[in-house]
Enzyme design. Sequence first.
Site, PDB file in Angstrom:
ATOM      1  N   GLY A 103       0.612  -1.430   0.016  1.00 61.33           N
ATOM      2  CA  GLY A 103      -0.451   0.158  -0.017  1.00 61.33           C
ATOM      3  C   GLY A 103       1.187   1.259  -0.012  1.00 61.33           C
ATOM      4  N   CYS A 140       5.467  -5.916   1.640  1.00 60.45           N
ATOM      5  CA  CYS A 140       5.718  -4.926   1.739  1.00 60.45           C
ATOM      6  C   CYS A 140       4.961  -4.209   2.612  1.00 60.45           C
ATOM      7  CB  CYS A 140       5.608  -4.466   0.431  1.00 60.45           C
ATOM      8  SG  CYS A 140       5.761  -2.389   0.192  1.00 60.45           S
ATOM      9  N   HIS A 160       7.960  -7.493  -3.872  1.00 58.87           N
ATOM     10  CA  HIS A 160       6.570  -7.743  -4.526  1.00 58.87           C
ATOM     11  C   HIS A 160       6.849  -9.852  -5.018  1.00 58.87           C
ATOM     12  CE1 HIS A 160       4.058  -5.143  -3.614  1.00 58.87           C
ATOM     13  NE2 HIS A 160       5.409  -3.481  -3.313  1.00 58.87           N
ATOM     14  N   GLU A 187       4.081 -11.224  -6.468  1.00 55.91           N
ATOM     15  CA  GLU A 187       3.641 -11.284  -7.506  1.00 55.91           C
ATOM     16  C   GLU A 187       3.505 -10.862  -8.804  1.00 55.91           C
ATOM     17  OE1 GLU A 187       2.528  -7.638  -5.239  1.00 55.91           O
ATOM     18  OE2 GLU A 187       3.536  -9.555  -4.690  1.00 55.91           O
ATOM     19  N   SER A 201     -25.301  -9.102 -25.454  1.00 52.81           N
ATOM     20  CA  SER A 201     -24.843  -7.856 -26.119  1.00 52.81           C
ATOM     21  C   SER A 201     -24.051  -8.569 -27.205  1.00 52.81           C
ATOM     22  CB  SER A 201     -23.477  -7.059 -25.976  1.00 52.81           C
ATOM     23  OG  SER A 201     -22.078  -7.724 -25.307  1.00 52.81           O
ATOM     24  N   GLY A 202     -22.970 -10.076 -27.111  1.00 57.55           N
ATOM     25  CA  GLY A 202     -22.056 -10.901 -28.495  1.00 57.55           C
ATOM     26  C   GLY A 202     -20.864 -11.064 -28.198  1.00 57.55           C
ATOM     27  N   VAL A 230     -17.934 -12.535 -25.179  1.00 59.37           N
ATOM     28  CA  VAL A 230     -17.539 -13.196 -24.881  1.00 59.37           C
ATOM     29  C   VAL A 230     -18.356 -13.103 -23.631  1.00 59.37           C
ATOM     30  CG1 VAL A 230     -15.531 -12.507 -24.223  1.00 59.37           C
ATOM     31  CG2 VAL A 230     -16.009 -14.847 -23.990  1.00 59.37           C
ATOM     32  N   LYS A 278     -10.327 -12.086 -16.715  1.00 58.64           N
ATOM     33  CA  LYS A 278     -11.264 -12.014 -18.706  1.00 58.64           C
ATOM     34  C   LYS A 278     -11.252 -14.059 -19.334  1.00 58.64           C
ATOM     35  CE  LYS A 278     -13.283  -9.488 -20.911  1.00 58.64           C
ATOM     36  NZ  LYS A 278     -14.302  -9.712 -21.911  1.00 58.64           N
TER      37      LYS A 278
END
Length: 524
Positions: A62, A89, A180, A182, A234-235, A237, A380
């Site tokens: 943070g 951190c 970090h 990640e 909406s079409g 994915v 996604k």
Amino acid sequence: MQTEEFDIQHETILIIDFGSQYTQLIARRIRELHVHSAILPVSTDLETILQHQPKGIILSGGPASVIDAEAPRLPAGLLSQSIPLLGICYGMQVITHELGGEVDHAAEREYGRAELIIDDETDLFQGLPSHASIPVWMSHGDRIIHMPEGFVRIAHTQNSPVAAMKRIDSGSPIFCLQFHPEVAHTAHGSTMLANFVLRICGCRQTWTMPSIADSMIRTIRQTVGTGKAICALSGGVDSAVAAVLTHRAIGDQLHCFCIDHGLMRKQEIAHLQALFSQHYHMNVHIVDRSTAFLKALGRTTDPERKRKIIGRQFIKAFEAEARHLGNVEFLVQGTLYPDVIESTSVNGGPSATIKTHHNVGGLPTRMKFRLIEPLRDLFKDEVRQLGLELGLPEEVVWRQPFPGPGLAIRIIGAVTAERLAQLQEADAIVTEEIRKAGLSREIWQAFAVLLPIHTVGVMGDQRTYESVIAIRAVTSVDGMTADWAPLPHELLGRLSSRIINEVAGVNRVVYDISSKPPATIEWE
């Protein structure tokens, strides 16, 4: 439908967010291990945290300094629980501070690459190369001066005498990293996280697409019961996966509505109707509301107002169509985790709101439907995996993202029928040329933007003063960050030539080379 209803079936690592720009990356890295992760703001009380039954808790970094009086603190009672903790951190510094250690400003701040020397090759660092320094990513101005009682150092750097530490007394396992793990810049960071999640916390790797699909279908079926649901199709994915998933759960109780707001891509409506009606045998209703949407938008230029206007118009359209079906209680949407993060500051955490998504913050506070958002907890790439698991064709699964407000937020300024026609033609050219170049899968999104300016040009020996099209093409994994795509010069040349020659009223094409951050993918 809230995600917690089905996530409780999976063992969970909770991430307490202190406002780090990397918090979402932590969540993604955990999920890559096939373990469910969830983000909660630091303001969350202990009772709510324990309701998630976490197998382990990670405290994010943070921007604050733990020395400051107003700095965020840990939820009361968290450190007394018998739950393994990993502080990253700021998370390391706040643990040190609250357990009686000493944190102070470092004489030299550490930002960027540092070489980590490992002092203890067990536990968190098991399986890492022995007797070698490891590049890690630092981003801090404070450092640990004295560790809390019962802790020992397990790694250091030249500038951080305590770059990692662990608890060795009889309390619950606590591990802390000043760097970090990640981010991609930290070598073997995924191994460190895997050691914490799988070895120390003992999580089972059940967060897989088959199990996710089964639990979602089961929950949707239980939620809807014998009722009816409508889906905003909406079409893209997201809505396609949400629709097929819900149809798998409740069959003909689901009615999909494609609201033609006039802001779709060229020939989008015809494609949608053929795909879902003929191939999936779903109840698909095409509703033309383009006139109402354009009238409501009027001369609006503010992008946030556009989103809210479109959100309200969608709900009005759904409510009107639902009346023809009788009593419809549920509305299915393809809302994703990044939508929620950008619209609601990570579930109310300290991160800043970037923009409102029409299907999150743009919805009216009072409406007649109960929302079903089965994808709300997914990124996604996870949605694409789920789509493949459900048997959707690759042409649908790998479609590039398209914003719910449609071309309204790719037309900078007022939306008119003339400007819509220009952008639809330009966008179709971009899509076609990207496909011909074989780059559709490599590029996350490629599209055209109509700018609110005119420039001087020369056509046929005559002066022109016409519109400008910007082309935006980016690479990304989940939409949270993105880099501009270095399209071949020959492709850029073809795009420019075709758009200027084939789209009436356009005499200039520019290419956007901004990354996210600091820019967003969409211009509005």
